[in-house]
Design a protein around this motif. Structure first.
Motif, PDB file in Angstrom:
ATOM      1  N   ILE A   1      -8.191   1.027  -0.232  1.00  0.00           N
ATOM      2  CA  ILE A   1      -7.159   0.136  -0.762  1.00  0.00           C
ATOM      3  C   ILE A   1      -5.894   0.340   0.061  1.00  0.00           C
ATOM      4  O   ILE A   1      -5.371   1.443   0.140  1.00  0.00           O
ATOM      5  CB  ILE A   1      -6.881   0.428  -2.247  1.00  0.00           C
ATOM      6  CG1 ILE A   1      -8.128   0.263  -3.095  1.00  0.00           C
ATOM      7  CG2 ILE A   1      -5.744  -0.441  -2.768  1.00  0.00           C
ATOM      8  CD1 ILE A   1      -8.619  -1.142  -3.253  1.00  0.00           C
ATOM      9  N   SER A   2      -5.402  -0.731   0.694  1.00  0.00           N
ATOM     10  CA  SER A   2      -4.190  -0.611   1.501  1.00  0.00           C
ATOM     11  C   SER A   2      -2.963  -1.186   0.799  1.00  0.00           C
ATOM     12  O   SER A   2      -1.840  -0.828   1.142  1.00  0.00           O
ATOM     13  CB  SER A   2      -4.377  -1.298   2.851  1.00  0.00           C
ATOM     14  OG  SER A   2      -4.625  -2.671   2.679  1.00  0.00           O
ATOM     15  N   ALA A   3      -3.165  -2.076  -0.177  1.00  0.00           N
ATOM     16  CA  ALA A   3      -2.034  -2.633  -0.922  1.00  0.00           C
ATOM     17  C   ALA A   3      -2.508  -3.076  -2.298  1.00  0.00           C
ATOM     18  O   ALA A   3      -3.623  -3.565  -2.450  1.00  0.00           O
ATOM     19  CB  ALA A   3      -1.424  -3.818  -0.183  1.00  0.00           C
ATOM     20  N   VAL A   4      -1.641  -2.897  -3.295  1.00  0.00           N
ATOM     21  CA  VAL A   4      -1.923  -3.338  -4.657  1.00  0.00           C
ATOM     22  C   VAL A   4      -0.887  -4.382  -5.018  1.00  0.00           C
ATOM     23  O   VAL A   4       0.315  -4.133  -4.917  1.00  0.00           O
ATOM     24  CB  VAL A   4      -1.866  -2.155  -5.654  1.00  0.00           C
ATOM     25  CG1 VAL A   4      -2.105  -2.634  -7.071  1.00  0.00           C
ATOM     26  CG2 VAL A   4      -2.866  -1.094  -5.270  1.00  0.00           C
ATOM     27  N   GLU A   5      -1.344  -5.556  -5.425  1.00  0.00           N
ATOM     28  CA  GLU A   5      -0.440  -6.651  -5.797  1.00  0.00           C
ATOM     29  C   GLU A   5      -0.470  -6.823  -7.305  1.00  0.00           C
ATOM     30  O   GLU A   5      -1.099  -7.736  -7.830  1.00  0.00           O
ATOM     31  CB  GLU A   5      -0.864  -7.930  -5.080  1.00  0.00           C
ATOM     32  CG  GLU A   5      -0.844  -7.814  -3.567  1.00  0.00           C
ATOM     33  CD  GLU A   5      -1.447  -9.020  -2.874  1.00  0.00           C
ATOM     34  OE1 GLU A   5      -1.818  -9.993  -3.561  1.00  0.00           O
ATOM     35  OE2 GLU A   5      -1.553  -8.970  -1.644  1.00  0.00           O
ATOM     36  N   GLY A   6       0.188  -5.922  -7.999  1.00  0.00           N
ATOM     37  CA  GLY A   6       0.199  -5.965  -9.469  1.00  0.00           C
ATOM     38  C   GLY A   6      -1.186  -5.688 -10.026  1.00  0.00           C
ATOM     39  O   GLY A   6      -1.904  -4.831  -9.533  1.00  0.00           O
ATOM     40  N   THR A   7      -1.555  -6.423 -11.062  1.00  0.00           N
ATOM     41  CA  THR A   7      -2.883  -6.257 -11.650  1.00  0.00           C
ATOM     42  C   THR A   7      -3.808  -7.397 -11.276  1.00  0.00           C
ATOM     43  O   THR A   7      -4.930  -7.461 -11.764  1.00  0.00           O
ATOM     44  CB  THR A   7      -2.790  -6.190 -13.185  1.00  0.00           C
ATOM     45  OG1 THR A   7      -2.168  -7.390 -13.661  1.00  0.00           O
ATOM     46  CG2 THR A   7      -2.009  -4.976 -13.639  1.00  0.00           C
ATOM     47  N   HIS A   8      -3.349  -8.298 -10.389  1.00  0.00           N
ATOM     48  CA  HIS A   8      -4.153  -9.484 -10.111  1.00  0.00           C
ATOM     49  C   HIS A   8      -4.816  -9.501  -8.742  1.00  0.00           C
ATOM     50  O   HIS A   8      -5.696 -10.330  -8.508  1.00  0.00           O
ATOM     51  CB  HIS A   8      -3.322 -10.748 -10.312  1.00  0.00           C
ATOM     52  CG  HIS A   8      -2.149 -10.846  -9.376  1.00  0.00           C
ATOM     53  ND1 HIS A   8      -0.971 -10.197  -9.619  1.00  0.00           N
ATOM     54  CD2 HIS A   8      -1.996 -11.500  -8.220  1.00  0.00           C
ATOM     55  CE1 HIS A   8      -0.136 -10.461  -8.631  1.00  0.00           C
ATOM     56  NE2 HIS A   8      -0.734 -11.241  -7.769  1.00  0.00           N
ATOM     57  N   ALA A   9      -4.470  -8.606  -7.830  1.00  0.00           N
ATOM     58  CA  ALA A   9      -5.099  -8.600  -6.509  1.00  0.00           C
ATOM     59  C   ALA A   9      -4.893  -7.267  -5.805  1.00  0.00           C
ATOM     60  O   ALA A   9      -3.918  -6.559  -6.064  1.00  0.00           O
ATOM     61  CB  ALA A   9      -4.535  -9.728  -5.643  1.00  0.00           C
ATOM     62  N   VAL A  10      -5.837  -6.939  -4.921  1.00  0.00           N
ATOM     63  CA  VAL A  10      -5.716  -5.768  -4.061  1.00  0.00           C
ATOM     64  C   VAL A  10      -6.151  -6.163  -2.655  1.00  0.00           C
ATOM     65  O   VAL A  10      -6.922  -7.096  -2.469  1.00  0.00           O
ATOM     66  CB  VAL A  10      -6.576  -4.572  -4.545  1.00  0.00           C
ATOM     67  CG1 VAL A  10      -6.097  -4.059  -5.875  1.00  0.00           C
ATOM     68  CG2 VAL A  10      -8.031  -4.934  -4.622  1.00  0.00           C
ATOM     69  N   VAL A  11      -5.628  -5.437  -1.665  1.00  0.00           N
ATOM     70  CA  VAL A  11      -6.020  -5.652  -0.272  1.00  0.00           C
ATOM     71  C   VAL A  11      -6.809  -4.430   0.165  1.00  0.00           C
ATOM     72  O   VAL A  11      -6.349  -3.300   0.026  1.00  0.00           O
ATOM     73  CB  VAL A  11      -4.792  -5.863   0.638  1.00  0.00           C
ATOM     74  CG1 VAL A  11      -5.220  -6.027   2.083  1.00  0.00           C
ATOM     75  CG2 VAL A  11      -3.995  -7.068   0.171  1.00  0.00           C
ATOM     76  N   VAL A  12      -8.026  -4.676   0.675  1.00  0.00           N
ATOM     77  CA  VAL A  12      -8.922  -3.600   1.079  1.00  0.00           C
ATOM     78  C   VAL A  12      -9.021  -3.586   2.596  1.00  0.00           C
ATOM     79  O   VAL A  12      -9.292  -4.618   3.224  1.00  0.00           O
ATOM     80  CB  VAL A  12     -10.330  -3.794   0.471  1.00  0.00           C
ATOM     81  CG1 VAL A  12     -11.250  -2.656   0.873  1.00  0.00           C
ATOM     82  CG2 VAL A  12     -10.251  -3.913  -1.038  1.00  0.00           C
ATOM     83  N   ASP A  13      -8.784  -2.421   3.205  1.00  0.00           N
ATOM     84  CA  ASP A  13      -8.940  -2.228   4.645  1.00  0.00           C
ATOM     85  C   ASP A  13     -10.379  -1.774   4.882  1.00  0.00           C
ATOM     86  O   ASP A  13     -10.774  -0.692   4.469  1.00  0.00           O
ATOM     87  CB  ASP A  13      -7.953  -1.174   5.143  1.00  0.00           C
ATOM     88  CG  ASP A  13      -8.046  -0.949   6.645  1.00  0.00           C
ATOM     89  OD1 ASP A  13      -8.781  -1.706   7.319  1.00  0.00           O
ATOM     90  OD2 ASP A  13      -7.384  -0.022   7.131  1.00  0.00           O
ATOM     91  N   LEU A  14     -11.162  -2.634   5.541  1.00  0.00           N
ATOM     92  CA  LEU A  14     -12.576  -2.348   5.768  1.00  0.00           C
ATOM     93  C   LEU A  14     -12.815  -1.653   7.104  1.00  0.00           C
ATOM     94  O   LEU A  14     -13.949  -1.337   7.448  1.00  0.00           O
ATOM     95  CB  LEU A  14     -13.384  -3.641   5.700  1.00  0.00           C
ATOM     96  CG  LEU A  14     -13.326  -4.352   4.346  1.00  0.00           C
ATOM     97  CD1 LEU A  14     -13.956  -5.726   4.448  1.00  0.00           C
ATOM     98  CD2 LEU A  14     -14.001  -3.529   3.283  1.00  0.00           C
ATOM     99  N   GLY A  15     -11.764  -1.410   7.856  1.00  0.00           N
ATOM    100  CA  GLY A  15     -11.892  -0.765   9.161  1.00  0.00           C
ATOM    101  C   GLY A  15     -12.044  -1.804  10.262  1.00  0.00           C
ATOM    102  O   GLY A  15     -12.452  -2.937  10.034  1.00  0.00           O
ATOM    103  N   GLY A  16     -11.697  -1.422  11.462  1.00  0.00           N
ATOM    104  CA  GLY A  16     -11.787  -2.335  12.597  1.00  0.00           C
ATOM    105  C   GLY A  16     -10.812  -3.494  12.509  1.00  0.00           C
ATOM    106  O   GLY A  16     -11.051  -4.552  13.081  1.00  0.00           O
ATOM    107  N   GLY A  17      -9.725  -3.305  11.767  1.00  0.00           N
ATOM    108  CA  GLY A  17      -8.722  -4.356  11.652  1.00  0.00           C
ATOM    109  C   GLY A  17      -9.083  -5.454  10.668  1.00  0.00           C
ATOM    110  O   GLY A  17      -8.386  -6.446  10.558  1.00  0.00           O
TER     111      GLY A  17
END
Length: 75
Positions: free
Chosen positions: A44-60
């Motif tokens: 998890i690279s960023a949490v946007e409240g309770t409605h979304a998250v950004v996942v870093d899967l590697g390799g950009g």
């Protein structure tokens, strides 16, 4: 004929059926290791409240996952 009202149904104690229990809301924090059903493992690279998250899967490669997080599981 009157239109039906949009109300929640109440559970009768004599009913043989179990009442619906809402699923708990998953919460994530930055740095959590997670697994996505289709995309694989990531962080998890960023949490946007309770409605979304950004996942870093590697390799950009970044993946934004919206709530409910059915396909996202904590490791």
């Amino acid at each position: 004929m009157e239109p039906s009202r949009a109300t929640t149904r109440r559970h009768l104690s004599t009913s043989p059926f179990k009442p619906r229990v809402p699923a708990p809301i998953k919460t994530f924090e930055e740095g959590d290791r997670v697994s996505h059903d289709k995309e694989g493992m990531g962080t998890i690279s960023a949490v946007e409240g309770t409605h979304a998250v950004v996942v870093d899967l590697g390799g950009g490669k970044l993946l934004r996952v919206l709530s409910p997080f059915d396909k996202l599981h904590t490791l």
